[in-house]
Design a protein around this motif. Structure first.
Motif, short mmCIF file in Angstrom:
data_model
loop_
_atom_site.label_atom_id
_atom_site.label_comp_id
_atom_site.label_asym_id
_atom_site.label_seq_id
_atom_site.Cartn_x
_atom_site.Cartn_y
_atom_site.Cartn_z
N HIS A 132 27.57 -9.81 34.04
CA HIS A 132 26.62 -8.86 33.16
C HIS A 132 25.67 -9.62 33.61
CE1 HIS A 132 28.74 -11.32 30.31
NE2 HIS A 132 27.19 -11.35 29.93
N SER A 133 24.14 -8.82 33.16
CA SER A 133 23.08 -8.81 33.09
C SER A 133 23.04 -8.47 31.41
CB SER A 133 22.39 -8.44 34.30
OG SER A 133 21.58 -6.54 33.94
N SER A 134 21.19 -8.48 30.83
CA SER A 134 20.35 -7.73 30.47
C SER A 134 20.55 -6.38 30.37
CB SER A 134 19.34 -8.33 30.46
OG SER A 134 18.93 -7.92 29.28
N ASP A 135 20.27 -5.45 29.46
CA ASP A 135 19.90 -4.47 30.11
C ASP A 135 18.46 -4.05 30.03
OD1 ASP A 135 18.66 -4.60 27.77
OD2 ASP A 135 20.41 -2.64 26.43
N GLN A 136 17.68 -5.21 29.86
CA GLN A 136 16.12 -5.40 30.57
C GLN A 136 15.91 -5.89 32.19
OE1 GLN A 136 13.67 -4.07 28.56
NE2 GLN A 136 15.75 -3.44 28.05
N HIS A 137 16.78 -6.19 32.60
CA HIS A 137 16.91 -6.38 34.19
C HIS A 137 16.22 -5.71 34.84
CE1 HIS A 137 17.70 -8.21 37.98
NE2 HIS A 137 18.35 -9.76 37.34
N GLU A 138 15.48 -5.46 35.66
CA GLU A 138 14.81 -4.51 36.70
C GLU A 138 15.78 -4.30 37.37
OE1 GLU A 138 12.10 -2.54 37.79
OE2 GLU A 138 11.92 -4.34 36.75
N TRP A 139 17.15 -4.86 37.71
CA TRP A 139 18.03 -3.41 38.29
C TRP A 139 18.71 -2.33 37.99
CZ3 TRP A 139 21.17 -8.24 39.65
CH2 TRP A 139 20.95 -9.72 40.80
N PHE A 140 19.06 -3.20 36.14
CA PHE A 140 18.98 -2.09 35.14
C PHE A 140 18.62 -1.46 34.95
CE2 PHE A 140 21.39 -0.49 31.28
CZ PHE A 140 22.00 0.30 31.85
N LYS A 141 16.92 -1.46 34.80
CA LYS A 141 15.85 -0.07 34.87
C LYS A 141 15.57 0.18 35.61
CE LYS A 141 13.04 -3.20 31.96
NZ LYS A 141 11.73 -4.45 32.08
#
Length: 577
Positions: A132-141
């Motif tokens: 998983h990543s953070s929801d603040q990662h550019e990918w998720f944004k």
């Protein structure tokens, strides 16, 4: 047979080379097993040492203590995540995999730390958080911005017009593993906290992104990777409805999907083999076959894994039975005696302190019981992992109210317990015992303010016993936990029988003493460990064959014919004929 032939061919090749070529080949031969023969030391960076007074540990703090790390004799360091992150889960929610969170320092600081370790013969293992990543990662944004965004398929989405998605359990969120996002009228999947959206490993572009990240750090000189929560990385994208109560066997339903092995083989080809690094998976599946499928050499996937069977047995105040402890370790050793490799550990950042769970924290027995546990850890087959502070016998910290907890897992457990109508007084007692916040208190360096960890206000309260348990005091005491740990690491490093030797359990039925023999060629070592707070005896014909006493956390060893008597928590390693 294949390994023997390879070894003989290598010897022939070495003898046929010029001297300088021999050196290169011998080094390569050593490197092929460094992760088996080494001793790993885990550092939780924000709790190790602070140099700028902000209350958080940093790279410069580690740099200041490189000589201390070298003095332990350890050969590897695994450091928990230090990437850019909003720190919802203390760094296990990464917002930039190529950037360092400012609290730890700069990339230059990291390189200085890495170079300092290498100069002292210490390898570095990076914690890679790519389930998983953070929801603040550019990918998720980007992914959440629109349904046709190129990054949409980097994560798992369920369109709301299909109705509510089938229930998925979340380890940190009592509401479950799907979270609604109104921007695109869809749900995204998260195995952990809602701020940790799961990456979509079924997307080849995402996988290549991960391999490129690993190559970035390998190019910097990182020697290995610890793959966080990786057994859950592959998902069944049909998202089936699992039976009620399935979350009690979480790994069976959510982990080790067949496609995971395809991705690991791809990772091996892209990163592990060309960079000559190693990788260890957090978790080993539900069965021995799962574990072997991850780590057997001919699989060309991972090099080692660690499981949770013996950690799980110690998660409640009720404690564990030595018979169960022996059975688990013996069963796993037998399963990997011929093929594959596993890690040996008793504590880490996700579990409370070693001596609280397996030893005795009373003033009378804390030292000897910790010495006994470290003797065990460093005398078993597999790569031993020791957690910072366990070389001192650091203990749990008392946190009797929920307001003191900051860990997302502890707060999630609390909310789940409330929702299930549990007795909250009893729950808090258990949480106070097993919470992983117990393992994250600041390192105890000396008896000055805040244990020498920081000149500021520590991010987490220092354990009140730091004046008695600290590096400075134990450095001066030849009988301390610290100096026993150093002696034991040195003994393991000098005796390959403790790395590769066969393991033979003695008197499995004995309720108080754990005894076993390690054998490699003509060398035999017998390990005797008393897991109780009173004297205990065991009859062993092998006692008559003792040649030398190598390790002993007491002054003497009492033997009467075939019977040996051990003091409370006495730990002995003897050479036998």
């Amino acid at each position: 047979m294949k390994k023997i032939v390879l070894f003989l061919l290598t010897l022939i090749l070495i003898n046929s080379c010029k001297d300088n070529e021999k050196e290169v080949i011998e080094v390569a031969l050593d490197n092929s097993t460094w992760w088996k023969e080494g001793v790993l030391y885990q550092i939780y960076p924000q709790s190790f040492k602070d140099t700028n007074g902000d209350g958080f540990g940093d790279f410069k703090g580690v740099i200041e203590e490189l000589d201390y790390l070298e003095s332990l004799g350890i050969t590897m360091v695994w450091m928990n995540p230090f990437f850019e992150s909003p720190l919802v889960d203390n760094g296990y929610d990464v917002s930039d995999y190529r950037a360092i969170h400012p609290r730890y320092g700069t990339m230059e600081d990291f390189q200085t730390m890495l170079n300092g370790m290498k100069a002292r013969g210490i390898k570095f293992v990076l914690d890679v958080v790519v389930n998983h990543s953070s929801d603040q990662h550019e990918w998720f944004k980007q992914s959440r911005s629109s349904r046709d965004n190129p990054y949409r398929n980097y994560y798992h989405w369920w369109p709301a017009e299909k109705g509510k998605p089938p229930h998925r359990h979340s380890l940190f969120d009592p509401e479950g593993g799907w979270d609604y996002d109104e921007t695109t009228n869809a749900y995204y999947l998260h195995t952990f906290a809602e701020a940790q959206p799961d990456l979509n490993w079924e997307n080849p572009k995402l996988r290549q992104e991960v391999y490129d990240i690993m190559k970035f750090w390998a190019d910097m000189g990182v020697d290995g990777f610890r793959m966080d929560a990786f057994q859950f990385a592959s998902k069944d994208t049909t998202y089936p409805e699992f039976p009620k109560g399935h979350e009690k066997d979480f790994i069976k339903w959510y982990g080790m999907r067949p496609q995971l092995h395809d991705y690991l083989k791809e990772m091996y080809k892209e990163v592990i083999e060309p960079y000559n690094v190693f990788a260890v998976a957090e978790g080993a599946g539900s069965t021995f076959q799962d574990a072997h499928d991850l780590v057997d050499e001919d699989r060309k996937e991972l090099q080692t894994a660690y499981h949770f069977d013996y950690v799980d047995m110690s998660r409640t105040i009720d404690g564990y039975k030595l018979a169960d402890f022996k059975e688990v370790f013996t069963r796993w050793d037998k399963a990997f005696a011929e093929e594959g490799w596993v890690a040996i550990f008793l504590s880490n950042h996700d579990n409370s302190r070693l001596v609280n769970r397996f030893g005795n924290t009373s003033p009378e027995f804390r030292t000897v019981s910790t010495q006994m546990l470290n003797t065990f850890l460093l005398s078993m087959r597999g790569t031993p992992y020791t957690y910072y502070g366990d070389e001192l016998g650091m203990t749990n910290i008392n946190m009797p109210t929920i307001e003191e907890y900051v860990d997302v897992a502890a707060i999630g457990d609390y909310e789940m317990a409330k929702a299930q109508g549990k007795n909250m007084d009893e729950f808090i007692k258990q949480l106070n015992y097993y919470s992983r916040e117990n393992a994250r208190t600041p390192m105890q360096w000396n008896d000055s303010l805040n244990a020498g960890f920081t000149t500021g206000t520590p991010w987490k309260r220092v354990n009140e016993n730091y004046k008695e348990i600290n590096v400075a005091a134990q450095n001066k005491d030849p009988k301390s936990v610290l100096n026993h740990f150093r002696k034991m690491v040195k003994f393991r490093n000098n005796n390959k029988v403790l790395v590769y030797g066969d393991y033979q359990l003695l008197q499995a039925e004995h309720p108080e003493i754990y005894a076993y023999i390690r054998t490699l060629d003509n060398e035999k070592l017998m390990v005797l460990l008393n897991f109780t707070d009173h004297d205990s005896s065991i009859i062993l014909p092998e006692i008559s064959k003792i040649e030398d006493i190598n390790i002993n956390n007491y002054e003497a060893l009492t033997i009467n014919k075939d019977e040996v008597s051990l003091k409370p928590y006495q730990a002995v390693i003897v050479s036998i004929k």
